[in-house]
Design an enzyme around this catalytic site. Structure first.
Site, PDB file in Angstrom:
ATOM      1  N   CYS A   1       0.838  -1.204   0.000  1.00 12.89           N
ATOM      2  CA  CYS A   1       0.000   0.000   0.000  1.00 12.89           C
ATOM      3  C   CYS A   1       0.873   1.255   0.000  1.00 12.89           C
ATOM      4  CB  CYS A   1      -0.926  -0.017   1.213  1.00 12.89           C
ATOM      5  SG  CYS A   1      -1.985   1.433   1.348  1.00 12.89           S
TER       6      CYS A   1
ATOM      7  N   CYS B   1      -6.049  -3.878   7.179  1.00 11.51           N
ATOM      8  CA  CYS B   1      -7.222  -3.012   7.286  1.00 11.51           C
ATOM      9  C   CYS B   1      -8.423  -3.549   6.527  1.00 11.51           C
ATOM     10  CB  CYS B   1      -6.888  -1.597   6.841  1.00 11.51           C
ATOM     11  SG  CYS B   1      -6.604  -1.405   5.073  1.00 11.51           S
TER      12      CYS B   1
END
Lengths: 401, 361
Positions: B101, B197
């Site tokens: 990410c 997440c």
């Protein structure tokens, strides 16, 4: 006067500046004590404020005072109309289980309808629209006439909140009337900018909310034809014809009445002035951004488009990038998209009108109001070229990745 | 400078943004909407892209007094991070989606968009220090080694580092929390997020099973004898001990660990802890924070998030790096990042492609 010093507010369709006179009557009323339901002198005094306001609002909307049911605003009025009519009409005749609505309704209407489908076994029937967002009457007629006996209500907004497109309310009413089906209209956007005459419209129910025309946020009304039953959402003290229990807010209602009164009084002159401002805004935008596309009905007037809304697609740009850059320059607009957790979703309204995802995401809504000035439009047109160039560059980055 | 503050809704990014404002920067808060389904609500420390987090980030931006927007990066995140996560597990590797990410989203897609919109860079609440040395921006471990996040930033190149601001690297977390409280930020006592997440309940294997379905295969010992079975190799990582549900006990009665995952035959090999020890690593897709090291160099490496540092000898050969550890390491999974340090300075990183088991242990 702009809303906040140094800000150019072009988002009056979201909410508009309060009339100072409305603030004043609210302020005075807030300093007085009295529950309109109480029987003593203070209660009677508050009651009088509520009822005088109701009479004024009714007069300005072409309704009878007893038809004005106060509630918290547009969302509640729509819920009361849609669910209330559904439950009442179904209990009168169990075969009625169909709600007919248009594909461009606001979430405050769309969501209660889909809730009925999910939780009350309602069948829902979506009427398509054309590219300007106007209901296709042929499709509506066909849908109704396929089985008029099972319809609980037809609902169509009076004017669309994203493009300002005005719906053929009269024609919808005619289709319904032949079968005795009630028609509701969400007139939240129309109320500030069009002369609304409930009695002449032939409608059975109509939603208005004060903050769209310079009253306070948190008060609105469902105008509901006499003799039409609706099941209440809120049960309690039996206020508002037993349709909406809860202590009636005299100050809010006084502000509502004052704002509506002033709005209607100034409507003709204000409408012409705002339409002229819009014309200048649209002309300026298309001059500085030649490929910008102004959406919706180009013609102004009560059969066509609200005077105050300009909906523009900027090819190659993302609406939220434009919004952010304009905000940084002190100019406040809307993408018109529904924000859930702040995540911009392409508007279901634009998609229903046949926009593709990119065009739906690349559009802005500029909306003017009673306090808008030439200087507001000048400032927008001054900052737009540089903002547009940046947003276009960012759009290229995005489409590459 | 005009900067974007990436605000997750947590305490670190909020304080980072506030400090950047104090330092005189023109800061705009941005919450990245990464999940396609943000309707999940936070519970405890799990998950980081819920509606509640967006709201917390917004309130922090209000308190700091900066503009705030939500950027929808869910398409990019799904393509670059979630798809990669699934593909890596499918291939028998153990990816680290946070690094991915940072490499592809926070310091790439977001940064690129920010620059295109006229910003100079991005502020995050990562614990790492940036030091300019002779015209080069060096990244160092945070002063608070317990919180240090330089490992997940090891994928950043010099261009990315030049546009990054990490205001928290010089302070311990406890101080950052105190500062948040002093600044009146509501998130001062919000728990840290630790899990992946996009897997809100922390059940990675269950999440992968939903995506990939049942893919049963054998669990074998080092002799090849079948000692159990499984529903998908994606539920395993090298060094794992729990959840093996072996029917046959080991000869020595000691616990067994996952030594190898072979995705094509869906074979999971288990063995004693000693056999997890490795001393050689081959890394691919190296990314360098500055100039790549030339030839052989002494360095230290970190082989997983919050893992120990190992002294090592590094050889760079084009797009391949070879790492010889001075002492054996255990539980090193292909797919994880090997982040290379020179003292506290991050030199770069590579993705672990292969490890060799030490024969001397």
């Amino acid at each position: 006067m702009t809303t906040t010093p140094d800000r150019v507010y072009l988002d009056h369709a979201a909410t508009t500046t309060m009339w100072p006179e409305a603030v004043e009557v609210m302020h005075d009323e807030l300093l007085r004590t009295g529950n309109p339901s109480s029987l003593h002198a203070s209660g009677r005094r508050a009651r009088r404020v509520v009822e005088e306001s109701r009479e004024l609002i009714a007069e300005r909307l072409g309704a009878r005072p007893s038809e004005v049911v106060f509630c918290s605003g547009g969302t509640e009025a729509n819920n009361l109309a849609i669910k209330g009519l559904y439950w009442a009409r179904q209990s009168a005749d169990p075969r009625r289980d169909r709600v007919v609505f248009s594909s461009v309704e606001h979430h405050a209407l769309l969501d209660p309808v889909t809730w009925l489908a999910a939780h009350e076994q309602a069948r829902i029937d979506v009427t398509p629209v054309d590219r300007q967002g106007r209901i296709r009457l042929d499709a509506l007629r066909e849908s109704i006439e396929s089985n008029p006996g099972d319809v609980t209500a037809i609902t169509t907004m009076w004017a669309n909140n994203e493009m300002g497109t005005i719906q053929p309310v009269r024609e919808v009413v005619e289709i319904a009337r032949a079968h005795g089906i009630p028609v509701h209209s969400d007139a939240v956007q129309a109320a500030g900018h069009l002369p609304l005459q409930f009695d002449q419209s032939g409608l059975d129910a109509m939603t208005v909310t004060a903050h769209k025309f310079g009253g306070p946020v948190g008060i609105g009304a469902l105008v509901l034809r006499r003799g039409l039953d609706a099941t209440p959402l809120l049960h309690g003290g039996g206020q508002e014809r037993d349709l909406r229990s809860g202590t009636v807010g005299a100050a809010m209602i006084a502000g509502f009445a004052k704002a509506l009164d002033l709005t209607v009084e100034h409507q003709e002159a204000s409408g012409a002035r705002i339409e002229a401002l819009r014309a200048r805004l649209v002309e300026g935008i298309t001059r500085s951004v030649p490929d910008a596309v102004v959406n919706g009905d180009p013609a102004a007037g009560p059969q066509h488009r609200l005077p105050n809304i300009a909906h523009v697609t900027f090819p190659g740009c993302e609406g939220d990038a434009l919004l952010m850059l304009l905000d940084a320059q002190g100019v406040e607009v809307s993408t018109g998209s529904a924000c859930q957790a702040g995540v911009p979703q392409p508007s279901h309204v634009l998609l229903a009108m046949g926009f593709d995802d990119a065009a739906a995401r690349g559009s802005l809504r500029f909306s003017l109001g009673h306090t808008s000035t030439d200087a507001d439009v000048d400032r927008l047109l001054e900052v737009l070229p540089a903002v547009h160039e940046r947003a276009r560059a960012a759009g290229l980055v995005r489409s590459r990745s | 400078m005009r900067l974007i503050a990436a605000m997750s809704g947590g305490v670190d990014s909020a304080v980072a943004a506030a400090r950047a404002v104090d330092a005189g920067h023109d800061v705009t808060g941005v919450h990245l909407a990464l999940s396609r389904n943000p309707r999940s609500y936070r519970s405890g420390a799990r998950g980081c892209c819920s509606i509640e987090d967006a709201g917390d980030a917004r309130r922090a931006a209000d308190a700091i007094g900066i503009p705030f927007f939500v950027w929808d990066m869910s398409d990019e995140f799904a393509d670059e991070v979630v798809e990669d996560f699934i593909a890596e597990y499918t291939a028998g590797r153990t990816p680290n989606p946070c690094l991915r990410c940072n490499e592809k989203i926070k310091f790439a897609a977001v940064l690129e968009r920010a620059v295109a919109l006229g910003f100079d860079g991005v502020i995050t609440g990562h614990y790492a220090r940036l030091v300019e040395n002779d015209g080069v921006v060096e990244m160092h471990r945070a002063v608070d080694h317990g919180k240090d996040q330089s490992y997940v930033l090891g994928v950043l190149t010099q261009d990315q580092l030049r546009r990054s601001v990490f205001p928290l690297g010089d302070d311990p977390k406890s101080l950052v929390r105190e500062e948040a409280a002093r600044r009146g930020l509501q998130v001062a006592n919000k728990p840290d997020s630790h899990d992946i997440c996009f897997i809100a309940d922390g059940d990675n294997a269950g999440w992968l099973a939903d995506k990939l379905g049942s893919q049963p295969g054998p669990i074998v010992d080092e002799s090849g004898a079948e000692v159990g079975s499984h529903d998908g190799t994606y539920a395993f990582t090298i060094g794992q001990r729990r959840g093996l549900r072996l029917g046959v006990p080991a000869d020595d009665g000691k616990p067994r660990f996952v030594l190898d995952i072979e995705p094509v035959s869906r074979t999971v090999t288990v063995g004693p802890r000693e056999h997890l020890a490795i001393t050689e690593i081959e890394g691919i897709k190296p990314l360098w924070c500055g100039e790549p090291p030339a030839g052989d160099v002494d360095c230290s490496v970190q082989l997983r998030a919050h893992g120990d540092e190992h002294r090592a000898r590094l050889t760079v050969d084009g797009d391949t790096v070879r790492v010889e550890l001075h002492d054996p390491a255990t539980g090193i999974a292909p797919g994880q990042a090997c982040v290379i340090y020179d003292g506290t300075r991050v030199v770069g990183s590579a993705t672990i492609a292969r490890t060799s088991r030490s024969l001397t242990v």
